[in-house]
Scaffold this motif. Structure first.
Motif, PDB file in Angstrom:
ATOM      1  N   PRO B  61       0.558  -1.647   0.175  1.00 35.61           N
ATOM      2  CA  PRO B  61       0.209  -0.236   0.228  1.00 35.61           C
ATOM      3  C   PRO B  61       1.291   1.019   0.078  1.00 35.61           C
ATOM      4  CG  PRO B  61       0.052  -0.918   2.376  1.00 35.61           C
ATOM      5  CD  PRO B  61       0.726  -2.180   1.119  1.00 35.61           C
ATOM      6  N   LYS B  62       1.088   2.088  -0.864  1.00 34.62           N
ATOM      7  CA  LYS B  62       0.793   3.503  -0.315  1.00 34.62           C
ATOM      8  C   LYS B  62       0.347   4.453   0.367  1.00 34.62           C
ATOM      9  CE  LYS B  62       1.724   3.537  -5.655  1.00 34.62           C
ATOM     10  NZ  LYS B  62       0.541   2.342  -6.407  1.00 34.62           N
ATOM     11  N   VAL B  63      -0.712   4.210   0.746  1.00 33.30           N
ATOM     12  CA  VAL B  63      -1.177   4.750   2.213  1.00 33.30           C
ATOM     13  C   VAL B  63      -1.488   4.167   3.122  1.00 33.30           C
ATOM     14  CG1 VAL B  63      -2.005   6.872   0.733  1.00 33.30           C
ATOM     15  CG2 VAL B  63      -3.540   4.914   1.018  1.00 33.30           C
ATOM     16  N   LEU B  64      -1.359   3.495   4.162  1.00 33.81           N
ATOM     17  CA  LEU B  64      -1.522   2.813   5.423  1.00 33.81           C
ATOM     18  C   LEU B  64      -3.367   3.002   4.924  1.00 33.81           C
ATOM     19  CD1 LEU B  64       0.142   3.358   8.299  1.00 33.81           C
ATOM     20  CD2 LEU B  64       0.768   1.799   6.739  1.00 33.81           C
ATOM     21  N   PRO B  65      -3.929   1.378   5.153  1.00 36.35           N
ATOM     22  CA  PRO B  65      -5.832   1.180   5.085  1.00 36.35           C
ATOM     23  C   PRO B  65      -6.047   1.922   6.749  1.00 36.35           C
ATOM     24  CG  PRO B  65      -4.107  -0.496   5.309  1.00 36.35           C
ATOM     25  CD  PRO B  65      -3.090  -0.049   5.383  1.00 36.35           C
ATOM     26  N   LEU B  66      -6.964   2.895   6.640  1.00 38.19           N
ATOM     27  CA  LEU B  66      -7.929   2.652   7.642  1.00 38.19           C
ATOM     28  C   LEU B  66      -8.982   1.632   7.959  1.00 38.19           C
ATOM     29  CD1 LEU B  66      -9.128   4.909   9.291  1.00 38.19           C
ATOM     30  CD2 LEU B  66     -11.337   4.902   7.916  1.00 38.19           C
ATOM     31  N   SER B  67      -9.370   0.654   7.217  1.00 34.95           N
ATOM     32  CA  SER B  67      -9.959  -0.624   6.838  1.00 34.95           C
ATOM     33  C   SER B  67      -8.993  -2.072   6.877  1.00 34.95           C
ATOM     34  CB  SER B  67     -11.440  -0.622   7.147  1.00 34.95           C
ATOM     35  OG  SER B  67     -11.161  -1.022   5.852  1.00 34.95           O
ATOM     36  N   ILE B  68      -9.005  -3.085   7.392  1.00 33.47           N
ATOM     37  CA  ILE B  68      -8.424  -3.958   6.716  1.00 33.47           C
ATOM     38  C   ILE B  68      -8.671  -4.535   5.693  1.00 33.47           C
ATOM     39  CG2 ILE B  68     -10.479  -5.716   7.878  1.00 33.47           C
ATOM     40  CD1 ILE B  68      -6.573  -5.912   8.793  1.00 33.47           C
ATOM     41  N   GLY B  69      -9.601  -3.645   5.209  1.00 36.25           N
ATOM     42  CA  GLY B  69      -9.973  -4.406   3.450  1.00 36.25           C
ATOM     43  C   GLY B  69     -10.504  -2.941   3.141  1.00 36.25           C
TER      44      GLY B  69
END
Lengths: 285, 255
Positions: B61-69
């Motif tokens: 990922p280029k950005v950290l995900p907010l959610s697991i999906g």
């Protein structure tokens, strides 16, 4: 071949008070439009099944339409707790909520067993964990070959499953892409299934191994653009993370929650979903 | 605080990232674990395999995900598998080298509670529950724990054992027929802890710069053990801090 009907008609024909129902979608493709239509129809006493109850069940529970929840992770993903569900469990508001709690592994296995027509799912799990002590539906079993101690949970066989997908063709075959969750299992395990899709097309153009649900596995189909919002539809619009963050505040207060539901669910129709995703279609900057 | 070159949360995350290796296959959770894993991937472990429980394998990922999906995970994954396959083949099948866990409560043997505060049937606080944790705790080869220290969180006894650490200590895991290592390390905002080789009690092996024993004792609900050869955690390098802050900044802007 499924019925191509309006969402309200699909709800009326397939969901009844007291049903065991799964609105599935693992963070992705959560069928919010269908749940909102069910809330508007006021169908209650439901037993809700979802691995991750998410905002969709926080809303149904907060509206007093659920008597029982079967689940494995009841958080607002990445944000915190589900405050309406907490209120139901801790304070029985607006009504008591029975819980049947599992792990993700258990529910994923239970959906698969349901799809496979088995009465239960056997797997290696819950070792050293307390859930088997509070959930009588987690039972130890011994492998008849190796003697290994395993666990069994009942399979999941919903009366009806709701899912959202990218597209359906005119015969009613459904394509879902991206994070697939347990939707295929949830549809095949259910007596009836209702699918909302972003669009109905002439040809699915699916590659040979794509996740396609043949038309004869689906009971009703309805086109609802944006029908997964604030969840998302891979390739079409992004997850509305801002709304998930905002929900934490809306759901923190009973009155604010009720006002929000009144305005944005009860007084609306599914047409509103297409508008809600407008700002989520452009690529992320 | 403005002049601080780093804060204790950042060091907790960076310390965790340092122990991840290029050949690890990591079951990643949201929050600090996700940040630690991605710093490792962007620095010393470019080929680390990151797996999120939504079924996304080998994500970048280029950005950290907010959610697991989040969509970002699927879009950057090598492949995305159904959730039943994730838990049956990849986790239960023993393909993961490291799982990250944390929670609302932890005890000295690394048992974790993310289920309820108070009695299960009449909870004071209903927490989200276990999700993948009960099986992650026993089916990944090793567990990394990551959690901020507080008296409320570091307790003599957890109210509910959502996932197993070392149970009552010693060889409790082995007697349950579990062959994975369990927690090999705990990263906090004060220190790095590792299980005692025999008793399995989590023991402070390295204190972060500027932290005293009393600071640790004041934030732990039991009398913590310290290793004889107590170390001082290495300060974050400029590059580590930059990588973490950049990742957090783009992630915040994206959500």
């Amino acid at each position: 071949m499924p019925d191509f009907v309006s969402l309200d008609d699909a709800i009326k024909a397939n969901l009844t008070d007291g049903d065991v129902v799964a609105f599935e979608g693992f963070t992705h493709l959560i069928p919010f439009a269908a749940a909102h239509a069910a809330i508007r129809a006021g169908i209650g006493d439901l037993t809700l099944i979802r691995m991750t109850p998410d905002i969709i069940y926080d809303q149904i529970i907060g509206m007093g339409l659920a008597k029982k929840l079967i689940f494995s992770y009841a958080g607002n993903p990445g944000v915190g707790l589900l405050r309406r569900m907490r209120d139901a469990v801790e304070n029985e508001w607006p009504r008591p909520l029975q819980l049947e709690e599992h792990s993700h592994a258990a529910l994923a296995n239970a959906f698969e067993a349901g799809a496979a027509g088995l009465p239960s799912a056997v797997f290696r799990g819950y070792q050293g964990a307390d859930l088997p002590q509070v959930n009588p539906n987690i039972k130890p079993v011994r492998c008849p070959f190796s003697g290994e101690s395993l666990v069994a949970v009942p399979s999941i066989r919903p009366d009806v499953t709701f899912i959202h997908g990218q597209k359906a063709d005119r015969k009613g075959n459904v394509l879902i892409e991206g994070i697939l969750g347990v939707q295929k299992e949830a549809v095949l395990a259910a007596r009836r299934s209702v699918v909302t899709v972003e669009e109905i097309v002439d040809n699915l153009n699916a590659h040979p191994n794509a996740c396609v649900l043949p038309s004869w596995t689906v009971t009703a189909i309805t086109e609802v653009r944006g029908g997964a919002h604030p969840s998302y539809t891979h390739g079409i619009y992004r997850r509305d993370n801002q709304f998930y963050i905002e929900w934490d505040k809306i759901a923190a207060d009973r009155k604010r929650f009720q006002e929000w539901m009144e305005k944005h669910v009860l007084a609306e129709s599914e047409g509103v979903f297409a508008k809600r995703i407008q700002h989520l279609k452009s690529p992320r900057t | 605080m403005k002049d601080e070159p780093y804060n204790s949360d950042e060091l907790m995350t960076i310390a965790a990232s340092r122990e991840l290796r290029n050949d690890d296959v990591c079951f990643v959770g949201i929050g600090a674990p996700s940040a630690a894993c991605n710093i490792a991937r962007l620095s010393h472990a470019p080929d680390i395999t990151l797996i999120y429980e939504s079924g996304t394998i080998g994500v970048q990922p280029k950005v950290l995900p907010l959610s697991i999906g989040d969509g970002e995970l699927c879009e950057t994954a090598l492949t995305t598998v159904p959730v039943r396959e994730m838990f049956r083949y990849w986790l239960q099948g023993g393909k993961m080298t490291i799982g990250f866990l944390g929670g609302a409560q932890i005890d000295k043997f690394g048992n974790i509670n993310t289920t309820v505060i108070g009695p299960y049937g009449k909870p004071k606080v209903r927490l989200p529950g276990g999700g993948g944790a009960p099986e992650i705790a026993t089916q990944c080869a090793k567990i990394f724990l990551i959690m901020k220290q507080s008296k409320r969180g570091f307790v003599e006894q957890v109210d509910f054992r959502t996932s197993l650490g070392f149970g009552s200590g010693g060889n409790a895991r082995e007697t349950m027929g579990i062959h994975s290592s369990g927690p090999v390390v705990l990263f906090t905002d004060y220190a790095i802890w590792r299980p005692h080789p025999k008793t399995k009690e989590l023991t402070v092996v390295s204190m972060h710069p500027g932290i005293a024993r009393e600071d640790i004792e004041a934030t732990i609900g039991w009398s913590p053990r310290f290793a004889d050869d107590l170390a001082i955690t290495e300060m974050p390098t400029d590059k580590e801090i930059q990588t973490l802050r950049q990742l957090k900044a783009v992630s915040q802007a994206a959500h």
